[in-house]
Scaffold this motif. Structure first.
Motif, PDB file in Angstrom:
ATOM      1  N   GLY A 182       0.433  -1.176   0.043  1.00 49.33           N
ATOM      2  CA  GLY A 182       0.121   0.039  -0.006  1.00 49.33           C
ATOM      3  C   GLY A 182       0.824   1.169  -0.014  1.00 49.33           C
ATOM      4  N   ILE A 183       0.561   2.120  -0.767  1.00 45.98           N
ATOM      5  CA  ILE A 183       1.129   3.483  -0.720  1.00 45.98           C
ATOM      6  C   ILE A 183       0.213   4.539  -0.694  1.00 45.98           C
ATOM      7  N   SER A 184       0.517   5.497   0.368  1.00 40.86           N
ATOM      8  CA  SER A 184      -0.282   6.688   0.589  1.00 40.86           C
ATOM      9  C   SER A 184       0.654   7.789   0.905  1.00 40.86           C
ATOM     10  N   THR A 185       0.235   8.947   0.294  1.00 38.52           N
ATOM     11  CA  THR A 185       0.850  10.399   0.686  1.00 38.52           C
ATOM     12  C   THR A 185       0.130  11.077   1.377  1.00 38.52           C
ATOM     13  N   ASN A 186      -0.835  10.503   2.215  1.00 41.58           N
ATOM     14  CA  ASN A 186      -1.878  11.135   3.125  1.00 41.58           C
ATOM     15  C   ASN A 186      -2.573  12.369   2.076  1.00 41.58           C
ATOM     16  N   GLY A 187      -2.743  12.065   1.052  1.00 40.90           N
ATOM     17  CA  GLY A 187      -3.521  13.111   0.115  1.00 40.90           C
ATOM     18  C   GLY A 187      -2.855  14.210  -0.479  1.00 40.90           C
TER      19      GLY A 187
END
Length: 155
Positions: free
Chosen positions: A92-97
Motif C-alpha cells: 500500500g502506498i499513501s501520501t496522506n492526500g
C-alpha cells in the motif's frame, strides 16, 4: 457490489460509457448538494468549489459520513492510496492526500521493478519458515539471514 452515484453538472462521455456497462453506477446531472448524500455511506468530492466542500464536510461530519475531498487532505476522513500487487505481495502506498500522482507513479515504478517470480519467492520463503525449528527470535534471525541477499547493502 457498491452502488455509485456520480453527481455533476457536466458528465464526461467516458463516465457515461462506464455507466452503460455497470448498472450500479447512477448518473445525476446536477450540482451536488447535501441531499445527494443523504443515504450515502461515503463520499468522494472532486468539484472546483472549495466552499461547497467545506459545507458538505461539516454537514457530513454530524452524520458520520466518511468523506474524501480531492486535493484537500484536511477535509479527508480517508485517503485513496495506490496498491501494488504481485501475486500474494501487496504494498500500500499513501501520501496522506498530498500527492496522489506521486503515489500512482511510485506504484508504477514498483510494478515494473518487482520480478514476475515474486509469488514463487514468497511461496519458497513460507515453506522455509514452516520448516524452521526453535523459538521466535531464532526463526526471525534465520529468515533475516536468508533474505539479506535481497538487498544490496554495498550501494
Amino acid at each position: 457490489q457498491a452502488n455509485v452515484r456520480v453527481v455533476a453538472p457536466l458528465i464526461k462521455d467516458e463516465i457515461r460509457q462506464l455507466a452503460v456497462t455497470h448498472e450500479r453506477i447512477k448518473l445525476i446531472e446536477e450540482k451536488v448538494t447535501h441531499g445527494h448524500l443523504e443515504d450515502a455511506d461515503m463520499a468522494i468530492l472532486a468539484t472546483d468549489d472549495h466552499k461547497l466542500h467545506q459545507e458538505l464536510k461539516k454537514w457530513a461530519k454530524g452524520r458520520h459520513l466518511l468523506m474524501n475531498v480531492a486535493d484537500t487532505p484536511d477535509l479527508c476522513d480517508f485517503y485513496l492510496g495506490s496498491t501494488v500487487k504481485k501475486g500474494d505481495l501487496k504494498i500500500g502506498i499513501s501520501t496522506n492526500g498530498k500527492s496522489p500522482t506521486f503515489a500512482k507513479r511510485f506504484r508504477e515504478m514498483l510494478e515494473e521493478s518487482l520480478p514476475d517470480e515474486t509469488s514463487q519467492l514468497l511461496n519458497r520463503l513460507k515453506g522455509f519458515r514452516d520448516q524452521l525449528k526453535g523459538n521466535f527470535n531464532e526463526k526471525v534471525k534465520k529468515l533475516n539471514e536468508l533474505t539479506s541477499t535481497l538487498v544490496d547493502h554495498d550501494k
